[in-house]
Write an enzyme that holds these catalytic residues in place. Sequence first.
Site, PDB file in Angstrom:
ATOM      1  N   ASP A 152       0.998  -0.987   0.063  1.00 60.43           N
ATOM      2  CA  ASP A 152      -0.027  -0.193   0.046  1.00 60.43           C
ATOM      3  C   ASP A 152       0.900   1.299  -0.168  1.00 60.43           C
ATOM      4  OD1 ASP A 152      -2.173  -1.074  -0.376  1.00 60.43           O
ATOM      5  OD2 ASP A 152      -3.186  -0.685   1.852  1.00 60.43           O
ATOM      6  N   HIS A 171      29.895   1.853  -3.618  1.00 61.83           N
ATOM      7  CA  HIS A 171      28.548   2.238  -3.487  1.00 61.83           C
ATOM      8  C   HIS A 171      27.862   2.085  -2.120  1.00 61.83           C
ATOM      9  CE1 HIS A 171      27.883   1.307  -8.192  1.00 61.83           C
ATOM     10  NE2 HIS A 171      28.440   2.446  -8.042  1.00 61.83           N
ATOM     11  N   ASP A 177      29.246  11.315  -1.429  1.00 63.90           N
ATOM     12  CA  ASP A 177      28.876  11.369  -2.671  1.00 63.90           C
ATOM     13  C   ASP A 177      27.414  11.654  -2.906  1.00 63.90           C
ATOM     14  OD1 ASP A 177      28.409  10.926  -5.270  1.00 63.90           O
ATOM     15  OD2 ASP A 177      29.613   9.162  -5.752  1.00 63.90           O
ATOM     16  N   ASP A 189      25.947  15.777  -9.506  1.00 61.37           N
ATOM     17  CA  ASP A 189      26.593  14.443  -8.882  1.00 61.37           C
ATOM     18  C   ASP A 189      28.221  14.956  -8.389  1.00 61.37           C
ATOM     19  OD1 ASP A 189      27.763  12.083  -8.400  1.00 61.37           O
ATOM     20  OD2 ASP A 189      27.780  11.441 -10.488  1.00 61.37           O
ATOM     21  N   HIS A 232      37.657   2.351 -10.758  1.00 61.83           N
ATOM     22  CA  HIS A 232      36.349   2.780 -11.623  1.00 61.83           C
ATOM     23  C   HIS A 232      36.787   3.734 -12.766  1.00 61.83           C
ATOM     24  CE1 HIS A 232      36.106   6.514  -9.591  1.00 61.83           C
ATOM     25  NE2 HIS A 232      36.286   5.896  -8.246  1.00 61.83           N
ATOM     26  N   HIS A 258      31.242  10.050 -16.293  1.00 66.22           N
ATOM     27  CA  HIS A 258      30.190   9.348 -17.144  1.00 66.22           C
ATOM     28  C   HIS A 258      29.434  10.890 -17.367  1.00 66.22           C
ATOM     29  CE1 HIS A 258      27.738  10.316 -13.538  1.00 66.22           C
ATOM     30  NE2 HIS A 258      28.833   9.644 -12.658  1.00 66.22           N
ATOM     31  N   HIS A 300      23.597   8.785 -14.030  1.00 69.59           N
ATOM     32  CA  HIS A 300      24.446   8.114 -15.258  1.00 69.59           C
ATOM     33  C   HIS A 300      23.626   8.383 -16.431  1.00 69.59           C
ATOM     34  CE1 HIS A 300      26.355   5.495 -12.184  1.00 69.59           C
ATOM     35  NE2 HIS A 300      26.861   6.629 -12.077  1.00 69.59           N
ATOM     36  N   GLU A 355      35.655  12.282 -11.668  1.00 66.60           N
ATOM     37  CA  GLU A 355      35.708  11.681 -10.296  1.00 66.60           C
ATOM     38  C   GLU A 355      36.537  10.716 -10.240  1.00 66.60           C
ATOM     39  OE1 GLU A 355      32.138   9.045  -9.564  1.00 66.60           O
ATOM     40  OE2 GLU A 355      31.582   9.976 -11.701  1.00 66.60           O
ATOM     41  N   TYR A 397      41.496   4.286  -3.449  1.00 69.68           N
ATOM     42  CA  TYR A 397      40.851   3.300  -2.554  1.00 69.68           C
ATOM     43  C   TYR A 397      41.950   2.524  -1.830  1.00 69.68           C
ATOM     44  CZ  TYR A 397      37.172   5.636  -5.222  1.00 69.68           C
ATOM     45  OH  TYR A 397      36.624   6.699  -5.732  1.00 69.68           O
ATOM     46  N   ARG A 453      37.650  10.309  -3.148  1.00 71.42           N
ATOM     47  CA  ARG A 453      37.300  10.600  -4.348  1.00 71.42           C
ATOM     48  C   ARG A 453      36.941  12.002  -4.412  1.00 71.42           C
ATOM     49  NH1 ARG A 453      33.860   6.807  -5.020  1.00 71.42           N
ATOM     50  NH2 ARG A 453      31.889   7.558  -4.574  1.00 71.42           N
ATOM     51  N   GLU A 502      34.776  14.462  -6.958  1.00 69.21           N
ATOM     52  CA  GLU A 502      33.906  14.678  -8.114  1.00 69.21           C
ATOM     53  C   GLU A 502      33.222  15.795  -8.489  1.00 69.21           C
ATOM     54  OE1 GLU A 502      30.484  11.966  -7.788  1.00 69.21           O
ATOM     55  OE2 GLU A 502      30.271  11.743  -9.998  1.00 69.21           O
TER      56      GLU A 502
HETATM   57  N1  GLY Z   1      26.977   9.098  -7.875  1.00 70.29           N
HETATM   58  C1  GLY Z   1      27.195   8.228  -8.852  1.00 70.29           C
HETATM   59  C2  GLY Z   1      28.290   8.352  -9.434  1.00 70.29           C
HETATM   60  O1  GLY Z   1      29.380   9.226  -9.109  1.00 70.29           O
HETATM   61  O2  GLY Z   1      28.589   7.645 -10.446  1.00 70.29           O
HETATM   62 MN    MN Z   2      29.628  10.189 -10.777  1.00 68.96          MN
HETATM   63 MN    MN Z   3      28.974  10.707  -7.830  1.00 67.91          MN
END
Ligand code: GLY
Ligand code: MN
Ligand code: MN
Length: 441
Positions: A38, A244, A261, A272, A351, A355, A362, A385, A389, A407, A409
């Site tokens: 619900d 993540h 982030d 972002d 990574h 993007h 994304h 970004e 790590y 990181r 970004e």
């Molecule tokens: N916050 C998602 C990324 O940095 O790709």
């Molecule tokens: Mn990003």
């Molecule tokens: Mn991000």
Amino acid sequence: MKLTQADFQERRDRLAEEMGPHGIAIIATSAVAMRNRDADYKFRADSSFFYLTGFAEPEAVAVIETFESIDEGYTYSLFCRERNRDLEIWNGYRAGVDGAVDEYEADEAYAIDLLDQEIIEKLLNKQKLFYRIGQQAEFDARVSQWIAEADAQQRRGNGSPAHVIQLDRLLDEMRLHKSAKEIELMQIAANISSEAHIRAMQTVKPDMMEYALEAELNYIFGQNGCVPAYNSIVGGGANGCILHYVENDQVLKDGDLVLIDAACEYQLYAADITRTFPINGKFSPEQKALYEVVLKAQLAAIDAVQVGNSYKEPHHVAVRILMQGLLDLGLMQGDLDQIIKSERFNQFYMHGTGHWLGMDVHDVGSYKAEGDWRNYEAGMVVTIEPGLYIAPDDETVDVKWRGIGIRIEDDVVATAEGPLVLTKNVVKSVTDIEALMATAS
Ligand code: GLY
Ligand code: MN
Ligand code: MN
């Protein structure tokens, strides 16, 4: 700042032009998602549907039909929920079919319940069907059913379109190139998100919970009528190494860094941003040394977002600087070119460097053209970004480095004048971060 119906119409004009004659495009908005019994998730329109219509209600489908010649123009039909006094008392205003015409400038509007019935007539004898295949399984099944129904009329001289074309290829390319107005909206999303990061730097204290710091970000998003563009990451210490991490349920410890982030979306345009800063306001020598490497890589990568450069250029630039930094600090040994060639950098940097960014965090848009990474064009927006790590159990490095995750970004527009950083309001040098945090109450 708001997009107007003229903006949405201009997008439909361009799409119709790209479709050419004898085409039909069918675009559905998102399905309402159930959270638990619900209780729905708050509805958020599908980005591409909203891009073409500006229509934010659930249960809606847009249809664009072209005819014999593109000079005849096209018809834009909107299928939407009908007005319903009782349901509107429970769930709020609906534009209804009259509103679809008057407020959203549809040429034709129908109750959504009539879609199965009305669409067959529209499909018959078109040559090309433009459809976003693979977005929603249930809707895909309905489209297949419509095609079968249209083909069942073949002996009457009718039939479904001979060609089915992936509509996303056209829409994604349109969305990838942002207009000046879209950049303005993204600047607003970036400004609000920047304010949230600054607040986080000013309010963090040792022993605070990660979720309490997340609440400081949400306060700024909410005060501006915005929601997060994606699940916020607030990771203290080694949690910053989990790419993540979204649990955000641990204590922020004195002496650790926190990696945030997080960003909001404004009128369906996302920012972002990632910043990493010391919980107690002062970087340790190891944290500072690694941070300076990431920052140097990030600044150089931003500088590589030049019209005409390959999409991958910032990544190549960043990897080289990150790895040279690790060699200099003694976390890696060997030859730089060999480390890059063998992709040994994955141990500390696993990574990509960015993007596309837009209505989706994304964002849509192909990354390659004819097999090669495509080049930046003015109006494309990308995140930059890089990070490092150092896993908490990485025994290849001295213990003093372990568990540090960093990181940085930012959101960058490629322009003829060079990279434009939308998120420059959030400080990122060691000196500026420490100075800002020192002035916090
Ligand atoms: N916050 C998602 C990324 O940095 O790709
Ligand atoms: Mn990003
Ligand atoms: Mn991000």
